[in-house]
Design a protein around this motif. Structure first.
Motif, mmCIF file in Angstrom:
data_model
loop_
_atom_site.group_PDB
_atom_site.id
_atom_site.type_symbol
_atom_site.label_atom_id
_atom_site.label_comp_id
_atom_site.label_asym_id
_atom_site.label_seq_id
_atom_site.Cartn_x
_atom_site.Cartn_y
_atom_site.Cartn_z
ATOM 1 N N PRO A 11 0.822 -1.218 0.000
ATOM 2 C CA PRO A 11 0.000 0.000 0.000
ATOM 3 C C PRO A 11 0.852 1.264 0.000
ATOM 4 O O PRO A 11 2.024 1.255 0.397
ATOM 5 N N GLU A 12 0.245 2.363 -0.431
ATOM 6 C CA GLU A 12 0.920 3.660 -0.418
ATOM 7 C C GLU A 12 1.276 4.074 1.004
ATOM 8 O O GLU A 12 2.328 4.645 1.245
ATOM 9 N N ASN A 13 0.387 3.771 1.959
ATOM 10 C CA ASN A 13 0.587 4.133 3.363
ATOM 11 C C ASN A 13 0.333 2.882 4.214
ATOM 12 O O ASN A 13 -0.813 2.612 4.582
ATOM 13 N N PRO A 14 1.364 2.107 4.524
ATOM 14 C CA PRO A 14 1.161 0.855 5.259
ATOM 15 C C PRO A 14 0.457 1.020 6.613
ATOM 16 O O PRO A 14 -0.388 0.194 6.965
ATOM 17 N N ALA A 15 0.770 2.076 7.344
ATOM 18 C CA ALA A 15 0.130 2.279 8.653
ATOM 19 C C ALA A 15 -1.366 2.501 8.492
ATOM 20 O O ALA A 15 -2.171 1.958 9.259
ATOM 21 N N GLU A 16 -1.770 3.276 7.492
ATOM 22 C CA GLU A 16 -3.194 3.517 7.255
ATOM 23 C C GLU A 16 -3.880 2.251 6.744
ATOM 24 O O GLU A 16 -5.014 1.959 7.121
ATOM 25 N N PHE A 17 -3.200 1.498 5.888
ATOM 26 C CA PHE A 17 -3.743 0.216 5.429
ATOM 27 C C PHE A 17 -4.030 -0.680 6.635
ATOM 28 O O PHE A 17 -5.125 -1.237 6.761
ATOM 29 N N ASP A 18 -3.039 -0.830 7.514
ATOM 30 C CA ASP A 18 -3.201 -1.699 8.690
ATOM 31 C C ASP A 18 -4.338 -1.225 9.579
ATOM 32 O O ASP A 18 -5.148 -2.025 10.051
ATOM 33 N N VAL A 24 -11.793 -1.517 10.296
ATOM 34 C CA VAL A 24 -12.990 -1.395 9.452
ATOM 35 C C VAL A 24 -13.254 -2.676 8.657
ATOM 36 O O VAL A 24 -14.355 -3.246 8.725
ATOM 37 N N HIS A 25 -12.254 -3.127 7.904
ATOM 38 C CA HIS A 25 -12.501 -4.232 6.978
ATOM 39 C C HIS A 25 -12.750 -5.564 7.678
ATOM 40 O O HIS A 25 -13.698 -6.283 7.318
ATOM 41 N N ILE A 26 -11.930 -5.919 8.643
ATOM 42 C CA ILE A 26 -12.147 -7.204 9.331
ATOM 43 C C ILE A 26 -13.515 -7.254 10.013
ATOM 44 O O ILE A 26 -14.237 -8.240 9.841
ATOM 45 N N PRO A 27 -13.924 -6.214 10.766
ATOM 46 C CA PRO A 27 -15.271 -6.278 11.345
ATOM 47 C C PRO A 27 -16.373 -6.422 10.293
ATOM 48 O O PRO A 27 -17.361 -7.139 10.514
ATOM 49 N N LEU A 28 -16.203 -5.778 9.155
ATOM 50 C CA LEU A 28 -17.170 -5.914 8.064
ATOM 51 C C LEU A 28 -17.173 -7.339 7.531
ATOM 52 O O LEU A 28 -18.227 -7.965 7.367
ATOM 53 N N ALA A 29 -15.984 -7.889 7.280
ATOM 54 C CA ALA A 29 -15.872 -9.239 6.725
ATOM 55 C C ALA A 29 -16.363 -10.310 7.702
ATOM 56 O O ALA A 29 -16.859 -11.359 7.271
ATOM 57 N N LYS A 30 -16.229 -10.070 8.986
ATOM 58 C CA LYS A 30 -16.692 -11.041 9.983
ATOM 59 C C LYS A 30 -18.201 -11.252 9.944
ATOM 60 O O LYS A 30 -18.708 -12.227 10.486
ATOM 61 N N LYS A 31 -18.918 -10.365 9.285
ATOM 62 C CA LYS A 31 -20.367 -10.503 9.151
ATOM 63 C C LYS A 31 -20.749 -11.568 8.126
ATOM 64 O O LYS A 31 -21.892 -12.021 8.103
ATOM 65 N N MET A 32 -19.793 -11.975 7.270
ATOM 66 C CA MET A 32 -20.089 -13.006 6.270
ATOM 67 C C MET A 32 -20.314 -14.332 6.976
ATOM 68 O O MET A 32 -19.551 -14.713 7.872
ATOM 69 N N LYS A 33 -21.341 -15.036 6.578
ATOM 70 C CA LYS A 33 -21.696 -16.327 7.182
ATOM 71 C C LYS A 33 -21.308 -17.463 6.255
ATOM 72 O O LYS A 33 -21.442 -17.363 5.043
ATOM 73 N N GLY A 34 -20.790 -18.556 6.830
ATOM 74 C CA GLY A 34 -20.526 -19.763 6.065
ATOM 75 C C GLY A 34 -19.064 -20.085 5.826
ATOM 76 O O GLY A 34 -18.755 -21.150 5.299
ATOM 77 N N LEU A 35 -18.156 -19.180 6.203
ATOM 78 C CA LEU A 35 -16.730 -19.490 6.033
ATOM 79 C C LEU A 35 -16.330 -20.611 6.985
ATOM 80 O O LEU A 35 -16.785 -20.661 8.128
ATOM 81 N N VAL A 84 -13.040 -3.258 -0.430
ATOM 82 C CA VAL A 84 -11.621 -3.463 -0.744
ATOM 83 C C VAL A 84 -10.979 -2.272 -1.460
ATOM 84 O O VAL A 84 -9.890 -1.825 -1.065
ATOM 85 N N PRO A 85 -11.587 -1.682 -2.485
ATOM 86 C CA PRO A 85 -10.932 -0.558 -3.161
ATOM 87 C C PRO A 85 -10.725 0.669 -2.269
ATOM 88 O O PRO A 85 -9.930 1.546 -2.596
ATOM 89 N N LYS A 86 -11.401 0.725 -1.137
ATOM 90 C CA LYS A 86 -11.272 1.876 -0.244
ATOM 91 C C LYS A 86 -9.924 1.910 0.477
ATOM 92 O O LYS A 86 -9.530 2.951 0.989
#
Length: 112
Positions: A11-18, A24-35, A84-86
């Motif tokens: 990423p352009e800014n690794p700290a911001e990516f992390d 934001v992303h992991i909590p959003l992805a944790k809502k997916m059911k069936g993994l 993801v593109p965000k």
């Protein structure tokens, strides 16, 4: 078993990516059911003089290709993919594979 591998470029800014990925992303992805499994790992190169080809590798597992497609087609899956593109300013590659497990992994839950 079916796996979706997500390869994140540097990423352009690794700290911001992390920050975004974990807050934001992991909590959003944790809502997916069936993994049936989910792993993430930051990359490092086997050669100390070069950077790794990717910044982060993520593996999502489901029972079958149809099950994975259903997860991704769900409203929660669509929200996760649309996010993801965000934050993936270094680019991203998605790979789907059917896997034969030759030696099962004995993964321990991380507290990160």
């Amino acid at each position: 078993m079916h796996r979706l591998t997500v390869l994140y470029g540097h990423p352009e800014n690794p700290a911001e990516f992390d920050r975004y990925y974990h807050e934001v992303h992991i909590p959003l992805a944790k809502k997916m059911k069936g993994l049936t499994g989910w792993t993430i790992g930051k990359c490092s190169s086997a050669d100390a003089d070069t950077d790794a080809a990717y910044y982060l590798i993520v593996s999502l597992y489901a029972e079958s290709a149809d099950a994975m497609q259903a997860i991704l087609n769900s409203p929660e899956g669509q929200d996760t993919v649309a996010d993801v593109p965000k934050f993936a300013t270094g680019g991203v590659t998605f790979l789907f594979t059917d896997e034969d497990v030759l030696v099962p992994c004995n993964l321990q839950a991380s507290t990160k």
